[in-house]
Structure formats: C-alpha cells, structure tokens
Design an enzyme around this catalytic site. Sequence first.
Site, PDB file in Angstrom:
ATOM      1  N   ARG A 124       0.835  -1.198   0.000  1.00 23.93           N
ATOM      2  CA  ARG A 124       0.000   0.000   0.000  1.00 23.93           C
ATOM      3  C   ARG A 124       0.871   1.251   0.000  1.00 23.93           C
ATOM      4  O   ARG A 124       0.534   2.272  -0.589  1.00 23.93           O
ATOM      5  CB  ARG A 124      -0.943   0.014   1.213  1.00 23.93           C
ATOM      6  CG  ARG A 124      -1.736   1.307   1.347  1.00 23.93           C
ATOM      7  CD  ARG A 124      -2.899   1.185   2.315  1.00 23.93           C
ATOM      8  NE  ARG A 124      -2.563   0.527   3.549  1.00 23.93           N
ATOM      9  CZ  ARG A 124      -1.895   1.079   4.577  1.00 23.93           C
ATOM     10  NH1 ARG A 124      -1.479   2.335   4.496  1.00 23.93           N
ATOM     11  NH2 ARG A 124      -1.655   0.395   5.672  1.00 23.93           N
ATOM     12  N   LYS A 174      -8.187   6.842 -19.197  1.00 22.15           N
ATOM     13  CA  LYS A 174      -8.499   7.336 -20.525  1.00 22.15           C
ATOM     14  C   LYS A 174      -7.276   7.255 -21.445  1.00 22.15           C
ATOM     15  O   LYS A 174      -6.820   6.173 -21.768  1.00 22.15           O
ATOM     16  CB  LYS A 174      -9.056   8.767 -20.424  1.00 22.15           C
ATOM     17  CG  LYS A 174     -10.128   8.975 -19.341  1.00 22.15           C
ATOM     18  CD  LYS A 174     -11.258   7.967 -19.333  1.00 22.15           C
ATOM     19  CE  LYS A 174     -12.466   8.407 -18.524  1.00 22.15           C
ATOM     20  NZ  LYS A 174     -12.317   8.334 -17.065  1.00 22.15           N
TER      21      LYS A 174
END
Length: 379
Positions: free
Chosen positions: A46, A195
């Site tokens: 993490r 994207k």
Amino acid sequence: MKTGTKFIHAGAEPDPSTGAIMTPIYQTSTYVQEAPAQNKGYEYARSQNPTRTALEKAYAEIENGKFGLAFSSGVAATDAVIKLLSPGDEVICGNDMYGGTYRLFTKVFQKFGIKFHYVDMQDVKNIAVAINENTKLVWAETPTNPLMNICDIEAIASLTKAKNILLCVDNTFASPYLQNPLDLGADIVMHSATKYLGGHSDVIQGALMMNDQKLRDELYFIQKSCGAVPGPMDCFLVLRGIKTLHLRMQRHSENGRKIAEWLRKHPKVERVYWCGFEDHPNYAVAKKQMRDFGGMMSFELKNDSVDEAKRVLSSTKLFSLAESLGGVESLINHPATMTHASIPREERIKNGLSDSLIRLSVGVEDADDLIDDLNRAIG
C-alpha cells in the site's frame, strides 16, 4: 528529449535481476526485511510497489514534473487533492465540469464543510471575482467535458500564485501529449489515466503530478493513509499504454479534425463543440497552450429531441455506446443520462449541456469508416 522518445522511455529501467526491458509486475503485498526498519525502501505494497514506483516516475516525466503519484482511479486522485483542505476552506471550479467530479464535491466533501463555487472559467475575471479569504484551491478542467470549453491555464496560474492559492488542472481530455499545465504554472495536474494514458479501455487508474516536494509529501501521506492505490498489474498496463501515447494522440487528433469538420457540414447537425474551430470562443487560448486539439467533441442535432438523439446513439456500429473515453476504439455517449447524470437537470441546461447533446470519443480507426458509420446513424 523529444516527446515521442520521452513517452517510450519514461520510467523505464532494465530489471536489475534479469535485464528485462519491460518493468516486471511485482505481484506482492509485503516485503521481507533483513531487520526491523531496514527494508531497502519497501515494506508493504500500500505504501510502495516497484511497478508503481516506475509508473510514478513515468507520470512525472511525461508532465515535465518532479513527482508523480498513482491512484486507483481518477476520482481517487481528485479525492486526494480535496483532502489537502480543511472544513471552512473554499474551492472555485468550472460550472461545466465532469459529472463524477461534481458528484464528489457536492455529495461527499460539501457535507464536511468545504464550500464549492461554480463559475464560467472561460473568462479569468469570473475566477477573480469569486476569490475570497477562504479560497484555497482553484480546480480547472480544460478542455471541459463535454462542451469542450477552454480556460487559460497561464492566466489562472498568475492569479492563484499572487493569492497563494493552489491550482489543480484536470488534463484528462488533452493528455500530456497535447498540453502540460505544470509548464503553464499549475501546482498539480490530475489525470484519469483510465483514458488516454492507459489508452486501451482495460484499466482504471488516476494520476497526480507536481513539482513541489512539500505538496508531494502531503499527497503521498494521503495516498498511503487512505489507501486508494492501484495494483501492480494496473500500473504495468498504464506503463505500456504511455509508450504509444504520442502515436495514438496523433491519430486521435487527425481523426478528430476530419470528423468535427464533417459533422459541421452535415445538414442535420445544428452545432459541433470542438476546440479546434477557429471561431471557438477561446480558440486563441487553445492554440497557445495546446499542441493540437484531440479527438473529443460533442454535437447537437437540428431535430433537438431526446428521442432523435437516442436513435442516433443506438444506430452506430463502429462507435460503441459506452461510458469513458480515450481508448483506441471510438465511443459515443449521452452525457445527460450517462457521464453527467449526477448533475441536476436545471444546472446542466443552464450551463449549456442539453438533454440531446451527443459526445464522441474519436478513436484511431480509419476516419472514413467512422464518418460512414456516423452518416448512416444520423441519416
């Protein structure tokens, strides 16, 4: 280093153990330590992961920044920026922003005492008027989603720096190939890497880039503490996507121009929103701060009915009706019921986003095939 070379080599180092030219996928959650607090930089995934480290280095390089941070989505990256603020702080943002950002601001952070002001950012004077002693952040999006409005990053940065206000620019629609907000004075750049950076509709990820060490450390603390981090496979996919960003963006832009100009001449099309038209309200600004105008656009039909728009949306074959954008394949979208459904209708209409607006993400297929597909659908 030229742009294309930079994108191919950003973040890339041969694997020291094998010489592998591609960054390995370090699929691990923890790391063996020789002794307590002697961990060679890696403790728990993490906090850090070598695949993510390579990607974050690449993020910094492609935006001409010093630091990059990877998040599990674009919204998670946006969330981290707002967590820099405290109750009572105020944010100025565009009145035609992405619906997911608007939802995060109004439904999540507003109830924690952060106030948001929505203004037309095409004129920097509107931002200046909205600033008060509690303003801590200006959130800009350019080009905007889905009306392709343009704001002047350099002019806004001049204003915010004089007032000691942070400026974060959502650069998702442009990508680092077309525009680099840090070079224009922005403090933070945000991307939905889902994207154009990923580019193949196969990964969800967000990115933040910045130059200031203190700002990076604050955002890294939020990234580590709140845990919205991407997995190593996702990092690998975006690293791979970045290598062809310049090639894809060149074709997106070439196809975008052809299709925007064709749509504008179509007898059944009323209006086309694309920032590459010379009569676009802020064309001069777009030309100054962008290298080209990309493959994102929206249009309205002369038959301005929702039913007619839905008929067109359901009639294409190559343009797939879907959320998202920036992949190699072309997508068609209905903002009012899809990407911007979270914005109240009266707000959408007031800001120019009609119920019948159609948004296109023009892919890298042959432009003539895409035009034929739209021609059949529009009729």
